[in-house]
Design a protein around this motif. Structure first.
Motif, short mmCIF file in Angstrom:
data_model
loop_
_atom_site.label_atom_id
_atom_site.label_comp_id
_atom_site.label_asym_id
_atom_site.label_seq_id
_atom_site.Cartn_x
_atom_site.Cartn_y
_atom_site.Cartn_z
N GLU A 154 0.84 -1.20 0.00
CA GLU A 154 0.00 0.00 0.00
C GLU A 154 0.88 1.26 0.00
O GLU A 154 1.97 1.25 0.54
N LYS A 155 0.35 2.29 -0.61
CA LYS A 155 1.03 3.60 -0.64
C LYS A 155 2.48 3.46 -1.13
O LYS A 155 3.41 3.97 -0.51
N LYS A 156 2.65 2.77 -2.24
CA LYS A 156 4.00 2.50 -2.75
C LYS A 156 4.79 3.79 -3.01
O LYS A 156 5.98 3.87 -2.71
N GLU A 157 4.12 4.79 -3.60
CA GLU A 157 4.82 6.03 -3.93
C GLU A 157 5.32 6.73 -2.67
O GLU A 157 6.45 7.23 -2.62
N GLU A 158 4.48 6.74 -1.63
CA GLU A 158 4.85 7.40 -0.38
C GLU A 158 6.01 6.66 0.29
O GLU A 158 6.97 7.28 0.77
N VAL A 159 5.95 5.34 0.29
CA VAL A 159 7.01 4.53 0.89
C VAL A 159 8.31 4.70 0.10
O VAL A 159 9.39 4.84 0.68
N ALA A 160 8.21 4.71 -1.22
CA ALA A 160 9.40 4.87 -2.06
C ALA A 160 10.09 6.20 -1.77
O ALA A 160 11.33 6.27 -1.73
N ARG A 161 9.29 7.24 -1.55
CA ARG A 161 9.88 8.55 -1.25
C ARG A 161 10.59 8.53 0.11
O ARG A 161 11.72 9.02 0.25
N MET A 162 9.93 7.96 1.12
CA MET A 162 10.52 7.92 2.46
C MET A 162 11.81 7.10 2.47
O MET A 162 12.81 7.50 3.06
N VAL A 163 11.79 5.96 1.80
CA VAL A 163 12.95 5.08 1.80
C VAL A 163 14.07 5.65 0.93
O VAL A 163 15.25 5.65 1.32
N GLY A 164 13.72 6.16 -0.24
CA GLY A 164 14.72 6.70 -1.16
C GLY A 164 15.44 7.92 -0.59
O GLY A 164 16.68 7.98 -0.59
N VAL A 165 14.66 8.88 -0.11
CA VAL A 165 15.26 10.08 0.48
C VAL A 165 16.04 9.72 1.74
O VAL A 165 17.14 10.21 2.00
N GLY A 166 15.45 8.82 2.55
CA GLY A 166 16.12 8.38 3.77
C GLY A 166 17.46 7.74 3.49
O GLY A 166 18.42 7.92 4.24
N ALA A 167 17.54 6.98 2.40
CA ALA A 167 18.79 6.30 2.04
C ALA A 167 19.89 7.31 1.75
O ALA A 167 21.04 7.15 2.18
N VAL A 168 19.55 8.38 1.02
CA VAL A 168 20.54 9.40 0.67
C VAL A 168 20.98 10.17 1.91
O VAL A 168 22.18 10.39 2.15
N VAL A 169 20.01 10.58 2.72
CA VAL A 169 20.32 11.36 3.93
C VAL A 169 21.17 10.55 4.89
O VAL A 169 22.20 11.02 5.39
N PHE A 170 20.75 9.31 5.16
CA PHE A 170 21.50 8.48 6.10
C PHE A 170 22.89 8.17 5.55
O PHE A 170 23.87 8.15 6.29
N GLY A 171 22.97 7.94 4.23
CA GLY A 171 24.28 7.68 3.63
C GLY A 171 25.25 8.82 3.85
O GLY A 171 26.44 8.61 4.11
N ALA A 172 24.73 10.05 3.78
CA ALA A 172 25.59 11.23 3.98
C ALA A 172 26.00 11.40 5.43
O ALA A 172 27.09 11.90 5.72
N LEU A 173 25.12 10.99 6.34
CA LEU A 173 25.37 11.22 7.77
C LEU A 173 26.04 10.04 8.47
O LEU A 173 26.38 10.14 9.64
N SER A 174 26.21 8.94 7.77
CA SER A 174 26.71 7.74 8.45
C SER A 174 28.23 7.58 8.36
O SER A 174 28.80 6.71 9.01
N VAL A 175 28.88 8.44 7.57
CA VAL A 175 30.33 8.36 7.41
C VAL A 175 30.97 9.54 8.15
O VAL A 175 30.42 10.64 8.16
N ASN A 176 32.11 9.30 8.76
CA ASN A 176 32.84 10.38 9.41
C ASN A 176 32.94 11.57 8.46
O ASN A 176 33.37 11.41 7.31
N ARG A 177 32.57 12.76 8.92
CA ARG A 177 32.36 13.87 8.00
C ARG A 177 33.62 14.33 7.26
O ARG A 177 33.51 14.94 6.19
N ILE A 178 34.81 14.06 7.78
CA ILE A 178 36.00 14.54 7.08
C ILE A 178 36.51 13.52 6.06
O ILE A 178 37.46 13.78 5.33
N LYS A 179 35.87 12.35 6.01
CA LYS A 179 36.29 11.34 5.05
C LYS A 179 35.65 11.58 3.69
O LYS A 179 34.51 12.01 3.59
N ASP A 180 36.40 11.30 2.64
CA ASP A 180 35.82 11.33 1.30
C ASP A 180 34.88 10.14 1.13
O ASP A 180 35.14 9.06 1.66
N VAL A 181 33.80 10.35 0.41
CA VAL A 181 32.76 9.34 0.28
C VAL A 181 32.55 9.00 -1.20
O VAL A 181 32.44 9.90 -2.04
N THR A 182 32.49 7.73 -1.49
CA THR A 182 32.08 7.28 -2.82
C THR A 182 30.66 6.76 -2.73
O THR A 182 30.40 5.74 -2.07
N PHE A 183 29.72 7.48 -3.32
CA PHE A 183 28.31 7.12 -3.20
C PHE A 183 27.99 5.94 -4.10
O PHE A 183 28.31 5.94 -5.29
#
Length: 267
Positions: A154-183
């Motif tokens: 149910e509500k696939k579009e809403e879930v896709a938005r929450m999971v997709g955006v969440g993945a990008v945000v968490f990916g940015a915040l989960s690595v030590n901030r001074i380290k270079d990141v390969t997305f």
């Protein structure tokens, strides 16, 4: 919120130069006007070019003086790429030499570079991925995963938005901030790795357990201490106990990844 570009401070540059001059901090070098920082093992801080025009440092000093006067900040945090570290060290030192004790409240928070598939993103070379484009792609890729694994959700579009955006945000915040990141999309959208989707999935499962057990509100939760003795339960309780400590550490070190790693441990 206040949005003010560099041009906002143009009419304050002369006052900054006059103050620096009055305090005996300015010298001339090859036609340019500088503050000599040899005593602090730093290159000179350039204040005016040969033609009399201002530079980044001049405008940053003007902005800091304005912000302190206007907002009386406790701390001013400057979040930029790590390549600008010397620039901030220089003009922070100039503020200190001007006699302002609040120079100690100016904090530079550097972060590493982000690359996509191993290629550094660069505005000058045209290798840029805008955040909007990144989020849109994340949502689309998540939608495709849902269509494949759980088409009846149910509500696939809403879930896709929450999971997709969440993945990008968490990916940015989960690595030590001074380290270079390969997305990597494969890593960011993995529901079993140390990722945003994994956290969201764990939370969804916990909520499902509570619903099936008949708990609809916090008031319904009554704990029986005798049932909290199992090793796995005690491990969760001990981890929860650490939360305030982790938040304070993240604030003290300006390091969001401390909380991100904690959440993975908790999940």
């Amino acid at each position: 919120q206040s949005w003010a570009g560099e041009s906002f401070y143009n009419d304050q540059i002369d006052a900054v130069v006059d103050e620096l001059n009055a305090k005996g901090l300015l010298t001339e070098s090859e036609g340019a006007t500088i503050v000599n920082l040899d005593a602090y093992d730093m290159p000179p801080c350039l204040i005016l070019k040969k033609d009399g025009s201002s530079l980044y440092a001049t405008r940053d000093i003007a902005a800091a003086l304005y912000r302190k006067k206007t907002y009386q900040f406790v701390k001013a945090l400057y979040v930029t790429g790590i390549a600008q570290t010397l620039h901030f060290q220089q003009w922070f030192k100039v503020i200190e030499l001007m006699g302002y004790q609040w120079a100690k409240d100016l904090v530079h928070i550097p972060f590493g570079l982000v690359s996509l598939k191993g290629e550094k993103l660069s505005t000058r070379k045209g290798r840029v991925v805008l955040l909007e484009e990144l989020l849109t792609t994340a949502i689309q890729k998540t939608q495709a995963i849902i269509d494949e694994k759980n088409p009846g959700l149910e509500k696939k579009e809403e879930v896709a938005r929450m999971v997709g955006v969440g993945a990008v945000v968490f990916g940015a915040l989960s690595v030590n901030r001074i380290k270079d990141v390969t997305f990597s999309w494969e890593e960011a959208l993995n529901f079993e790795g140390e990722t945003g989707p994994y956290l969201q999935y764990t939370h969804a499962r916990a909520c499902s357990i509570l619903r099936k057990a008949g708990f609809s509100t916090d008031e319904d939760l009554v704990f029986d201490p005798e049932k909290l003795a199992e090793p796995v339960t005690l491990k969760v309780i001990k981890t929860l106990y650490l939360f305030p400590e982790k938040v304070m550490a993240a604030a003290a070190e300006y390091e969001p990844s401390i909380i991100s790693r904690y959440l993975i441990d908790l999940a």
